[in-house]
Design a protein around this motif. Structure first.
Motif, PDB file in Angstrom:
ATOM      1  N   GLY A   1     -16.918  -1.119   3.179  1.00 55.33           N
ATOM      2  CA  GLY A   1     -16.352  -2.110   4.014  1.00 55.33           C
ATOM      3  C   GLY A   1     -16.397  -2.502   2.226  1.00 55.33           C
ATOM      4  O   GLY A   1     -15.408  -3.749   1.412  1.00 55.33           O
ATOM      5  N   TRP A   2     -17.016  -1.754   1.251  1.00 54.48           N
ATOM      6  CA  TRP A   2     -16.676  -2.361  -0.340  1.00 54.48           C
ATOM      7  C   TRP A   2     -16.240  -1.684  -0.995  1.00 54.48           C
ATOM      8  O   TRP A   2     -15.787  -0.663  -0.824  1.00 54.48           O
ATOM      9  N   ARG A   3     -15.154  -2.723  -1.975  1.00 53.23           N
ATOM     10  CA  ARG A   3     -14.077  -2.176  -2.316  1.00 53.23           C
ATOM     11  C   ARG A   3     -14.133  -1.062  -3.663  1.00 53.23           C
ATOM     12  O   ARG A   3     -14.956  -2.159  -4.280  1.00 53.23           O
ATOM     13  N   GLY A   4     -13.697  -0.380  -3.707  1.00 53.17           N
ATOM     14  CA  GLY A   4     -13.566   0.153  -5.765  1.00 53.17           C
ATOM     15  C   GLY A   4     -15.037   0.310  -5.762  1.00 53.17           C
ATOM     16  O   GLY A   4     -15.913   0.867  -5.617  1.00 53.17           O
ATOM     17  N   ARG A   5     -15.001  -0.421  -7.202  1.00 54.63           N
ATOM     18  CA  ARG A   5     -15.564  -0.662  -7.603  1.00 54.63           C
ATOM     19  C   ARG A   5     -17.302  -0.872  -7.912  1.00 54.63           C
ATOM     20  O   ARG A   5     -18.804  -1.115  -8.406  1.00 54.63           O
ATOM     21  N   THR A   6     -17.054  -1.965  -6.574  1.00 54.42           N
ATOM     22  CA  THR A   6     -18.374  -2.560  -5.883  1.00 54.42           C
ATOM     23  C   THR A   6     -18.987  -1.375  -4.935  1.00 54.42           C
ATOM     24  O   THR A   6     -20.202  -1.961  -4.259  1.00 54.42           O
TER      25      THR A   6
ATOM     26  N   GLY B   1     -10.616  -7.383  -6.554  1.00 53.48           N
ATOM     27  CA  GLY B   1     -11.000  -5.834  -5.453  1.00 53.48           C
ATOM     28  C   GLY B   1     -12.824  -6.538  -4.936  1.00 53.48           C
ATOM     29  O   GLY B   1     -13.365  -5.219  -4.579  1.00 53.48           O
ATOM     30  N   LEU B   2     -13.102  -7.475  -4.174  1.00 50.82           N
ATOM     31  CA  LEU B   2     -13.547  -7.631  -3.700  1.00 50.82           C
ATOM     32  C   LEU B   2     -13.216  -7.356  -2.318  1.00 50.82           C
ATOM     33  O   LEU B   2     -12.523  -7.774  -1.565  1.00 50.82           O
ATOM     34  N   SER B   3     -15.065  -7.673  -1.321  1.00 54.26           N
ATOM     35  CA  SER B   3     -14.583  -8.136  -0.339  1.00 54.26           C
ATOM     36  C   SER B   3     -15.757  -9.243  -0.007  1.00 54.26           C
ATOM     37  O   SER B   3     -16.656  -9.780   0.690  1.00 54.26           O
TER      38      SER B   3
ATOM     39  N   MET C   1      -9.835  -9.237   2.144  1.00 51.61           N
ATOM     40  CA  MET C   1     -10.106  -8.166   0.905  1.00 51.61           C
ATOM     41  C   MET C   1      -9.083  -7.794   0.477  1.00 51.61           C
ATOM     42  O   MET C   1      -8.744  -7.155  -0.574  1.00 51.61           O
ATOM     43  N   ARG C   2      -8.266  -7.999   1.039  1.00 51.39           N
ATOM     44  CA  ARG C   2      -6.955  -7.073   1.206  1.00 51.39           C
ATOM     45  C   ARG C   2      -5.399  -8.471   0.568  1.00 51.39           C
ATOM     46  O   ARG C   2      -5.002  -7.396  -0.702  1.00 51.39           O
TER      47      ARG C   2
ATOM     48  N   CYS D   1      -7.400  -9.786  -2.485  1.00 52.90           N
ATOM     49  CA  CYS D   1      -8.472  -9.861  -3.125  1.00 52.90           C
ATOM     50  C   CYS D   1      -7.877  -9.715  -4.212  1.00 52.90           C
ATOM     51  O   CYS D   1      -7.741  -7.911  -4.710  1.00 52.90           O
TER      52      CYS D   1
ATOM     53  N   ILE E   1     -15.118 -11.712   2.853  1.00 48.10           N
ATOM     54  CA  ILE E   1     -16.162 -12.212   3.808  1.00 48.10           C
ATOM     55  C   ILE E   1     -17.321 -11.331   4.265  1.00 48.10           C
ATOM     56  O   ILE E   1     -18.209 -11.833   4.212  1.00 48.10           O
ATOM     57  N   LEU E   2     -17.145  -9.855   3.035  1.00 51.48           N
ATOM     58  CA  LEU E   2     -18.712  -9.854   3.132  1.00 51.48           C
ATOM     59  C   LEU E   2     -19.878 -11.008   1.725  1.00 51.48           C
ATOM     60  O   LEU E   2     -20.794 -10.257   2.396  1.00 51.48           O
ATOM     61  N   LEU E   3     -19.578 -10.862   1.055  1.00 49.71           N
ATOM     62  CA  LEU E   3     -20.210 -11.362   0.434  1.00 49.71           C
ATOM     63  C   LEU E   3     -20.140 -12.971   0.863  1.00 49.71           C
ATOM     64  O   LEU E   3     -21.500 -13.057   0.804  1.00 49.71           O
TER      65      LEU E   3
ATOM     66  N   GLY F   1      -9.874  -8.608   7.897  1.00 46.10           N
ATOM     67  CA  GLY F   1      -9.737  -7.703   6.243  1.00 46.10           C
ATOM     68  C   GLY F   1      -8.625  -8.359   5.860  1.00 46.10           C
ATOM     69  O   GLY F   1      -8.703  -7.894   4.511  1.00 46.10           O
TER      70      GLY F   1
ATOM     71  N   LEU G   1     -13.634  -2.799   8.256  1.00 47.35           N
ATOM     72  CA  LEU G   1     -12.778  -4.208   7.770  1.00 47.35           C
ATOM     73  C   LEU G   1     -11.551  -3.838   7.004  1.00 47.35           C
ATOM     74  O   LEU G   1     -10.262  -3.645   7.071  1.00 47.35           O
ATOM     75  N   SER G   2     -12.000  -2.100   6.482  1.00 50.31           N
ATOM     76  CA  SER G   2     -11.075  -1.783   5.352  1.00 50.31           C
ATOM     77  C   SER G   2     -10.686  -0.810   6.150  1.00 50.31           C
ATOM     78  O   SER G   2     -10.366  -0.834   7.102  1.00 50.31           O
TER      79      SER G   2
END
Lengths: 330, 441
Positions: free
Chosen positions: A321-326, B383-385, B377-378, B380, B387-389, B374, A273-274
């Motif tokens: 897939g989890w970005r930054g602080r997550t 800075g969350l994801s 994600m870009r 947000c 789709i995964l959430l 994705g 994804l990322s």
């Protein structure tokens, strides 16, 4: 999906010009079989998915990885396997873990190895006279690697290549300023699978997709650059030249790398994804491709590499897939 | 003067919808024959109805009494007779008791020269008292009563920075912009009163970098008053003008869940809130009206000064009606606002805008499978994801999504806006957050 199909059209057309109507028959059989399988399964499961264009694209990609004159049942089996087993059996578009086109390709490649490696020489109305019916990577594998394989035994490069090389050599005052075979490789005057031969048109299509923001540059970039780096570092060893003397161009242009890097590895469903995940994915694809090519029994390793990395995509997403602080939590 | 600072993450590219009403001066909306004044005017606790059917009320008279520190008084926007006290639906969909006032009699305040008070001579307690008395609440975003613990009061701690937000939170809205252009001195005066109350070390006014007229007006007002407030021009690509992001931009510090601005030493007040503060303290005027942008597919988009309790339908008619059958009418902005079920709901103190959207603009792509592109994600901003959430929430693993930052989601809606597969990501985030908050599915 339709944009990707559009981007592939010039390279496909070049394949047909190059190898004749038999290539068109192969492409048509693969695409029709994929579309028919999608329609049939859609009817059975009451879903109209043909309009999303993914089945047509899968069929086209399957066709493009075929030798031009392969018996017609081979692309049909490959496409049916791609759609029915690799995609629908796992839940259809979005739920498949492996690139369907590559799964179909590998299925028939491993089943009918002989049929899948019978190449034909390009015709191109006489322009390609003298060009070998073996693929550049096949020749290179036989000769121990490098561009030298193309011009090593007699004349296996086209008249155009010779003329351009000579002209460039004269201009720069050095006979091997432009090694023989580079022009052929770049323009696609060579034997190979229908869709992999024209580096120029594949690159143009890839740039089109990146400009349209359908494909992110990170994945092809890390894929191609890792192959190039490995080829440069280790490619010269088998020719007795030592480290850092490999011929990068042969590895970049001689096989199905561009087709794989721009059109197959970038399938969003089966790639991370990322952007960071894409860099890692491309790196893995590049390393595995080079490993298979240099150490494996097959001259080409792009398909294996991408499928292996497809399996790692969920794991890459877990990490990247989890970005930054997550990212660190959970 | 601070340079425009960019937003860390993407803009969803909504185009320049503010063009429709940017240059329309604030006009008074017609006085409605019937005002339906809800006791629940803000995000705080509802007021208690202080009138009965048949009562004659004067303009600005108390209709509802605050019941708690988190509650604000409600006043009558018009003189008249209480025709009914009944339960009505609010623009957001919730129910509230409301006093229905039929217009009659004379206006005691409107159009009259009113006495003004010198706030400098007033004690801090007297100013707070006047804010409470006049029912001032935040007029942008979260509309908490200003007198309460969640308002400008800031829990009694002295904040590092007082931020006046002169930007528009969402596309289409231009009320704050017009206010700055036309009445910047009143906003600055309100800010001075807030400064006196809070004694911050630093005062910053955030303005939109794309609106030089508003910026110039603010700078001029600050200069004329002989103040040394900073004016920070920020880019307002949605959703960065949402309060939380404005604070992050101005202070350079990140506001995390469940943080309130005070956690990073800030108090934030919208420009419209500050003007209401000025009116309440200096003119002793109860908060009975507010600026509402009416825009979208209406014939004559406008910025209207609207009396609380006016029906949405009347405002749309005032703007010439719809130019085509609307797909939906939204109160607030198009991204975080709520779609109206009924055009006959009355406006409350929290309504920043009314936006009519065409059927075409409301069309959501047919739901198709996620192909893991994705894009969500870009865009947000947190800075969350998404789709995964979304997948975690769909699979009942809501607690896990909480540890992956779900509560940081500000429900801006960007993820759902960009999703090519038409997945209702924002709805999913909202549902997940509700489950996390209540502890049950």
């Amino acid at each position: 999906m339709w944009s990707v199909t559009l981007a592939l059209a010039p390279a496909a057309a070049w394949g047909v010009f190059s190898f004749g109507l038999v290539a068109l028959r192969t492409l048509g059989a693969a695409t029709a079989a994929a579309a028919a399988t999608e329609l049939l399964l859609g009817l059975l499961l009451r879903r109209t998915t043909i309009v999303d264009g993914s089945a047509i694209l899968t069929g086209l990609l399957v066709g493009l990885t075929m030798p031009p004159s392969v018996p017609v049942f081979v692309p049909i089996v490959a496409s049916v396997f791609a759609i029915a087993v690799a995609k629908w059996a796992f839940g259809g578009l979005g739920a498949n873990w492996v690139n369907p086109a590559l799964a179909g390709h590998l299925f028939v490649f491993l089943s009918w190895r002989g049929l899948m490696t019978q190449w034909v020489a390009p015709r191109l109305w006489g322009l390609a006279d003298g060009v070998s019916a073996a693929t550049p990577l096949g020749l290179a594998a036989a000769a121990g690697g490098g561009l030298a394989a193309l011009s090593g035994s007699g004349s296996t490069v086209s008249a155009l290549d010779r003329a351009v090389s000579a002209a460039v050599g004269k201009l720069l005052g050095s006979a091997d300023a432009l090694p023989r075979g580079v022009v052929d490789l770049f323009l696609g005057i060579r034997a190979g699978a229908i869709g992999e031969v024209s580096a120029l048109l594949l690159l143009a299509g890839g740039l089109f997709l990146m400009a349209r923001r359908i494909v992110a540059w990170q994945l092809p970039f890390s894929f191609l650059s890792s192959v190039a780096l490995l080829a440069w570092t280790f490619g010269g060893r088998r020719l007795g030249l030592g480290y850092f003397h490999g011929s990068v161009l042969m590895d970049l242009l001689g096989g199905g790398l561009l087709l794989g890097a721009f059109y197959m590895a970038t399938d969003p469903v089966t790639s991370p994804l990322s952007r960071a995940g894409m860099l890692v994915f491309g790196l893995g694809c590049g390393c595995l491709t080079y490993l298979v090519r240099s150490l494996g029994v097959y001259p080409e390793g792009v398909a294996f590499a991408i499928v292996l990395m497809n399996m790692l995509t969920p794991s890459i997403n877990r990490i990247f897939g989890w970005r930054g602080r997550t990212a660190g939590k959970g | 003067m601070r340079a425009a600072s960019g937003f860390r993450r993407a803009d969803v590219g909504l185009g320049d919808s503010r063009e429709l009403s940017r240059d329309r001066p604030i006009e008074n909306a017609p006085i409605p024959a019937v005002c339906t004044v809800a006791m629940q005017q803000d995000a705080g606790t509802a007021a208690e109805c202080a009138v009965e059917v048949g009562d004659i009320v004067a303009e600005g008279m108390l209709l509802g009494r605050a019941t708690a520190p988190t509650s604000a008084h409600v006043h009558s926007p018009v003189p008249g007779r209480v025709a009914a006290v009944s339960d009505i639906r609010l623009p957001g969909g919730a129910w509230s008791t409301a006093a229905v006032i039929e217009l009659s009699g004379r206006f005691a305040r409107s159009g009259k020269q009113l006495r003004s008070y010198d706030w400098r001579a007033m004690s801090v307690e007297a100013i707070w008292e006047r804010i409470r008395k006049n029912g001032v609440v935040g007029l942008a975003g979260e509309t908490f009563p200003l007198g309460g613990p969640l308002g400008v009061a800031g829990g009694g701690r002295r904040p590092e920075t007082l931020v006046a937000n002169g930007t528009e939170p969402e596309p289409y809205l231009t009320g704050t912009h017009r206010l700055l252009v036309e009445r910047a001195p009143a906003v600055v005066a309100g800010l001075r009163i807030a400064e006196k109350l809070l004694t911050p070390k630093r005062v910053v006014i955030a303005v939109d970098a794309a609106e030089p007229a508003a910026r110039v007006a603010v700078e001029l007002a600050v200069k004329r008053a002989g103040l040394r407030y900073e004016v920070a021009a920020i880019e307002t690509a949605f959703p960065q003008a949402l309060d939380r992001h404005v604070l992050e931009l101005v202070t350079g510090r990140e506001l995390r869940h469940p943080g309130v601005p005070e956690d990073i030493g800030c108090v934030l007040a919208g420009a419209q809130t500050l003007e209401a503060l000025f009116q309440a303290v200096v003119m002793d005027r109860p908060l009975c009206d507010r600026i509402i942008t009416v825009s979208g597919i209406v014939r004559a988009p406008a910025n209207l000064k609207v009396r609380i309790g006016t029906r949405v339908r009347e405002l749309i008619e005032e703007c010439g009606g719809f130019t085509e059958p609307p797909g939906t009418v939204v109160v607030g902005g198009p991204m975080t606002g709520s779609a109206l079920l009924d055009l006959d709901v009355p406006v409350t103190k929290g309504v920043t805008g009314i936006v009519a959207l065409s059927r075409r603009a409301c069309r959501v792509p047919r739901l198709t499978p996620c192909i893991s592109c994705g894009e969500c994600m870009r865009v947000c901003p947190a800075g969350l994801s998404p789709i995964l959430l979304h997948r975690l929430i769909e699979h009942g693993r809501v607690a896990e999504s909480g540890s992956r930052g779900l509560e940081e989601c500000s429900e801006c809606g960007c993820c759902a806006f960009v999703c090519p597969a038409g997945i209702r990501l924002a709805e999913s985030m909202r549902r997940g957050k509700a489950i996390l908050a209540t502890g049950k599915a």
